[in-house]
Motif scaffolding. Structure first.
Motif, PDB file in Angstrom:
ATOM      1  N   PHE A 280      16.194 -11.665 -37.881  1.00 44.58           N
ATOM      2  CA  PHE A 280      17.270 -10.923 -37.028  1.00 44.58           C
ATOM      3  C   PHE A 280      16.585 -11.108 -35.492  1.00 44.58           C
ATOM      4  CE2 PHE A 280      18.514  -7.468 -34.413  1.00 44.58           C
ATOM      5  CZ  PHE A 280      19.870  -7.579 -34.335  1.00 44.58           C
ATOM      6  N   TRP A 281      15.607 -10.458 -35.466  1.00 44.22           N
ATOM      7  CA  TRP A 281      15.135 -10.230 -33.958  1.00 44.22           C
ATOM      8  C   TRP A 281      14.757 -11.507 -33.254  1.00 44.22           C
ATOM      9  CZ3 TRP A 281      15.122  -5.524 -31.716  1.00 44.22           C
ATOM     10  CH2 TRP A 281      14.486  -5.311 -30.463  1.00 44.22           C
ATOM     11  N   GLN A 282      14.156 -12.329 -33.951  1.00 44.79           N
ATOM     12  CA  GLN A 282      13.843 -13.519 -33.287  1.00 44.79           C
ATOM     13  C   GLN A 282      14.740 -14.462 -33.074  1.00 44.79           C
ATOM     14  OE1 GLN A 282      10.454 -15.473 -35.497  1.00 44.79           O
ATOM     15  NE2 GLN A 282       9.013 -13.622 -34.954  1.00 44.79           N
ATOM     16  N   SER A 283      16.076 -14.543 -33.798  1.00 43.22           N
ATOM     17  CA  SER A 283      17.228 -15.388 -33.626  1.00 43.22           C
ATOM     18  C   SER A 283      18.169 -14.824 -32.686  1.00 43.22           C
ATOM     19  CB  SER A 283      17.691 -15.714 -35.011  1.00 43.22           C
ATOM     20  OG  SER A 283      18.207 -14.683 -35.698  1.00 43.22           O
ATOM     21  N   LYS A 284      18.450 -13.694 -32.942  1.00 46.46           N
ATOM     22  CA  LYS A 284      19.347 -12.780 -32.022  1.00 46.46           C
ATOM     23  C   LYS A 284      19.110 -12.159 -30.836  1.00 46.46           C
ATOM     24  CE  LYS A 284      22.357 -14.012 -35.299  1.00 46.46           C
ATOM     25  NZ  LYS A 284      23.021 -12.962 -36.096  1.00 46.46           N
ATOM     26  N   VAL A 285      17.866 -11.663 -30.821  1.00 48.91           N
ATOM     27  CA  VAL A 285      17.446 -10.709 -29.667  1.00 48.91           C
ATOM     28  C   VAL A 285      16.634 -11.396 -28.557  1.00 48.91           C
ATOM     29  CG1 VAL A 285      16.595  -8.459 -29.076  1.00 48.91           C
ATOM     30  CG2 VAL A 285      17.805  -8.673 -31.091  1.00 48.91           C
ATOM     31  N   GLN A 286      15.338 -12.090 -29.365  1.00 44.14           N
ATOM     32  CA  GLN A 286      14.434 -12.614 -28.666  1.00 44.14           C
ATOM     33  C   GLN A 286      15.002 -13.774 -27.637  1.00 44.14           C
ATOM     34  OE1 GLN A 286      10.983 -13.088 -30.583  1.00 44.14           O
ATOM     35  NE2 GLN A 286       9.873 -14.597 -29.322  1.00 44.14           N
ATOM     36  N   VAL A 287      14.482 -13.578 -26.168  1.00 44.89           N
ATOM     37  CA  VAL A 287      14.953 -14.762 -25.323  1.00 44.89           C
ATOM     38  C   VAL A 287      13.762 -15.713 -24.845  1.00 44.89           C
ATOM     39  CG1 VAL A 287      16.759 -13.448 -24.677  1.00 44.89           C
ATOM     40  CG2 VAL A 287      14.919 -13.121 -23.443  1.00 44.89           C
ATOM     41  N   LYS A 288      14.176 -16.799 -24.311  1.00 47.37           N
ATOM     42  CA  LYS A 288      13.304 -17.760 -23.643  1.00 47.37           C
ATOM     43  C   LYS A 288      12.805 -17.344 -22.411  1.00 47.37           C
ATOM     44  CE  LYS A 288      14.756 -21.848 -26.351  1.00 47.37           C
ATOM     45  NZ  LYS A 288      15.316 -23.298 -26.295  1.00 47.37           N
ATOM     46  N   SER A 289      11.347 -17.564 -21.938  1.00 55.06           N
ATOM     47  CA  SER A 289      10.941 -17.198 -20.631  1.00 55.06           C
ATOM     48  C   SER A 289      11.312 -18.344 -19.705  1.00 55.06           C
ATOM     49  CB  SER A 289       9.486 -16.878 -21.107  1.00 55.06           C
ATOM     50  OG  SER A 289       8.786 -18.116 -21.377  1.00 55.06           O
ATOM     51  N   LYS A 290      11.221 -17.777 -18.553  1.00 57.43           N
ATOM     52  CA  LYS A 290      11.458 -18.854 -17.530  1.00 57.43           C
ATOM     53  C   LYS A 290      10.065 -19.574 -17.058  1.00 57.43           C
ATOM     54  CE  LYS A 290      14.611 -15.541 -15.313  1.00 57.43           C
ATOM     55  NZ  LYS A 290      15.022 -15.014 -14.087  1.00 57.43           N
ATOM     56  N   GLN A 291       8.883 -18.975 -17.335  1.00 57.20           N
ATOM     57  CA  GLN A 291       7.765 -19.443 -16.758  1.00 57.20           C
ATOM     58  C   GLN A 291       6.756 -19.513 -17.885  1.00 57.20           C
ATOM     59  OE1 GLN A 291       6.149 -17.835 -13.490  1.00 57.20           O
ATOM     60  NE2 GLN A 291       7.961 -18.067 -12.263  1.00 57.20           N
ATOM     61  N   ALA A 292       5.613 -20.391 -17.916  1.00 55.54           N
ATOM     62  CA  ALA A 292       4.657 -20.459 -19.005  1.00 55.54           C
ATOM     63  C   ALA A 292       3.844 -19.251 -19.191  1.00 55.54           C
ATOM     64  CB  ALA A 292       3.604 -21.365 -18.706  1.00 55.54           C
ATOM     65  N   PRO A 293       3.486 -18.828 -20.436  1.00 54.57           N
ATOM     66  CA  PRO A 293       3.069 -17.651 -20.650  1.00 54.57           C
ATOM     67  C   PRO A 293       1.724 -17.322 -19.963  1.00 54.57           C
ATOM     68  CG  PRO A 293       3.327 -18.913 -22.750  1.00 54.57           C
ATOM     69  CD  PRO A 293       3.626 -19.947 -21.682  1.00 54.57           C
ATOM     70  N   GLU A 294       1.554 -16.170 -19.705  1.00 54.06           N
ATOM     71  CA  GLU A 294       0.130 -15.531 -18.923  1.00 54.06           C
ATOM     72  C   GLU A 294      -0.703 -14.669 -19.759  1.00 54.06           C
ATOM     73  OE1 GLU A 294      -0.351 -16.135 -15.767  1.00 54.06           O
ATOM     74  OE2 GLU A 294       1.259 -16.887 -15.211  1.00 54.06           O
ATOM     75  N   PHE A 295      -0.516 -15.113 -21.137  1.00 58.86           N
ATOM     76  CA  PHE A 295      -1.854 -14.287 -21.932  1.00 58.86           C
ATOM     77  C   PHE A 295      -3.106 -15.163 -21.874  1.00 58.86           C
ATOM     78  CE2 PHE A 295       2.259 -13.425 -24.210  1.00 58.86           C
ATOM     79  CZ  PHE A 295       1.855 -12.092 -24.604  1.00 58.86           C
ATOM     80  N   THR A 296      -4.274 -14.340 -21.708  1.00 58.91           N
ATOM     81  CA  THR A 296      -5.612 -14.992 -21.654  1.00 58.91           C
ATOM     82  C   THR A 296      -6.089 -15.041 -23.069  1.00 58.91           C
ATOM     83  OG1 THR A 296      -5.708 -13.761 -19.302  1.00 58.91           O
ATOM     84  CG2 THR A 296      -7.812 -14.488 -20.426  1.00 58.91           C
ATOM     85  N   PRO A 297      -6.354 -16.230 -23.391  1.00 55.22           N
ATOM     86  CA  PRO A 297      -7.219 -16.157 -24.902  1.00 55.22           C
ATOM     87  C   PRO A 297      -8.446 -15.131 -24.993  1.00 55.22           C
ATOM     88  CG  PRO A 297      -6.618 -18.431 -23.830  1.00 55.22           C
ATOM     89  CD  PRO A 297      -6.546 -17.576 -22.856  1.00 55.22           C
TER      90      PRO A 297
END
Length: 506
Positions: A280-297
């Motif tokens: 449900f959540w990933q298909s109905k609520v989660q959206v796409k981001s405008k830019q590339a992820p900013e997570f640091t490995p």
């Protein structure tokens, strides 16, 4: 018989006058606001069937796309018995998925209104708040909070959730309550899957380093070690992303847990992570981001086992021991120099116990087993024996009495007890069957207990008054209370339980 409204009656009158030649077709189009072709069609039908031309051909017929009554009754029965706590959109999805019944939302709304089973929306807030745009990239801001609620079963549990402000990607898990260990676990789950994020948006609770725990918050310490900045919200609406997520969880997840007969934390977490969030959540609520992820490995030098834990500090004594958890521990690691009066770090993990570290190095420790202290009864016996030993030293009971402050009668009684049974005879003997001299007779107490079980709802005042009037038993309310305490029936619930058990056994 033809039933016509005012508009239909006007149409019949004008068409009749057109046929009679009293009104022209051009004037009839203006009066009825119809095209010339429609007026001509009305005239032709009037000449064929009379005034029945004004009745539409579908009048009295059922629409070809009308849902059968049997399906309507079946859906209403399901709403009453099974899906009573679902909103309309969720209800339509569950009917299509589980019951294979496809009903349009507005049709479903009408059916639910007919039986007064529409889940009402929550009261809207009255204050106007400015909308804040999402973060441009994932990993710039994560919002975190806990929601205590009756998610499953009859007890309250806490759902701790972390949500990405840019994409609404969520990491959540159930815990018995909102604790530091639970928050660290949810944050670690996000760190292992995505990496280190930039900021954490939370409320001012003490767990996150709020005013009550600003100097010793484990979450704040872990975020500082990872380079994550904590931002405190001034209102719940500030971190509205996670607050609205909890509303969705409470609206949809609670009924689904009930429908799947889930009543424990392990099963609820499994359903949440493997069914609800992916489907449900990933298909109905989660959206796409405008830019590339900013997570640091995560760096190779960062070990989450050393960061996402509860840390305490202890000071080393001169003999290289320290105390933790009401126990003493000795440092067994070979050390070149003394670390007395230095602070060591205690990393407490719920599964593996705890480990001690100094200057980033793990220390070997062992528990120090100290001799246990004497019990109070043993101390009393030891004091009595010391007085008897003082008699042998001084050679006089009177001198030993003056020096120890114990009366001569007591000393003589202790001497007789030791002569009969040795030093063990000085221990206090339990005499449960011997009642105190001030206690009431057993017959009176038995009568009070029987009367209290026959009338378990009466209080001590009324029980004492009734016994005095009916049976002539002179007993005070405090006396009744003492008897109840001795027999473990001092509350109404206990007396009712004892009375029911007595009736069942008889």
């Amino acid at each position: 018989m033809i039933v016509m409204d005012s508009k239909a009656q006007l149409t019949v009158d004008i068409i009749a006058k057109v046929v009679e030649g009293k009104i022209s077709i051009a004037n009839a189009t203006k009066l009825l606001n119809k095209s010339r072709r429609s007026i001509e069609r009305y005239i032709k039908r009037y000449q064929e069937v009379g005034i029945q031309f004004v009745v539409h051909g579908n009048c009295g017929k059922s629409p070809p796309n009308k849902t059968p009554i049997s399906i309507k009754k079946a859906v209403q029965a399901l709403i009453k018995d099974k899906y009573f706590d679902l909103n309309l959109l969720h209800l339509a999805e569950q009917l299509a998925e589980n019951e294979h019944i496809v009903v349009k939302r507005e049709t479903l709304r009408g059916w639910a209104h007919d039986i007064h089973h529409v889940k009402r929306a929550k009261r809207r807030r009255s204050h106007v708040r400015k909308r804040r745009e999402r973060m441009a990239a994932p990993g710039l801001m994560m919002q975190m909070d806990g929601s205590p609620h009756r998610w499953f079963g009859n007890k309250k549990h806490c759902l701790i959730a972390m949500i990405d402000d840019a994409t609404s990607e969520v990491y959540a898990e159930f815990f018995p309550s909102e604790t530091t260990v639970g928050c660290l676990k949810v944050m670690r789950d996000c760190l292992e899957k995505k990496g280190v994020f930039k900021t954490l948006y939370v409320d001012r609770a003490g767990i996150y380093g709020g005013p009550k725990r600003c100097n010793f918050s484990q979450m704040q310490r872990a975020c500082e070690e990872l380079g994550i900045e904590i931002i405190f919200a001034n209102s719940p609406q500030g971190k509205g992303r996670v607050e609205r997520a909890f509303e969705t969880f409470q609206d949809r997840l609670v009924p689904e847990l009930r429908l799947n007969n889930i009543n424990d934390i392990a099963a609820a977490n499994a359903y949440l992570k493997h069914v609800f969030i992916p489907q449900f959540w990933q298909s109905k609520v989660q959206v796409k981001s405008k830019q590339a992820p900013e997570f640091t490995p995560l760096s190779k030098h960062i070990n989450l086992d050393d960061i996402c834990v509860i840390k305490d500090h202890r000071k080393i004594r001169n003999d290289h021991t320290f105390s933790y958890g009401n126990k003493f521990y000795l440092i067994d690691s070979p050390l070149k120099h003394s670390i007395a009066n230095q602070k060591i770090e205690i990393r407490n993990t719920s599964k593996k116990g705890f480990t001690a570290h100094f200057a980033g190095r793990k220390l070997k420790i062992s528990e120090v087993n100290e001799p246990s202290k004497l019990a109070s009864e043993d101390l009393a016996v030891q004091k009595k024996l010391e007085v008897l030993a003082l008699i042998e030293k001084l050679g006089s009971v009177s001198a030993a009495s003056r020096q120890s402050g114990v009366s001569r009668d007591t000393i003589h009684r202790h001497l007789r007890m030791v002569k009969r049974g040795g030093p063990d005879a000085l221990k206090r003997q339990e005499t449960p069957n011997i009642r105190h001299k001030n206690c009431v007779d057993m017959e009176i107490e038995k009568a009070v207990i029987e009367f209290s079980l026959e009338h378990p709802h009466l209080g001590q005042q009324k029980v004492a008054h009734k016994l005095t009037e009916a049976l002539g038993i002179d007993v005070s309310p405090n006396g009744v209370r003492s008897m109840w305490l001795r027999n473990d029936m001092n509350t109404t619930a206990l007396r009712i339980e004892r009375s029911l058990a007595l009736h069942e056994s008889s």
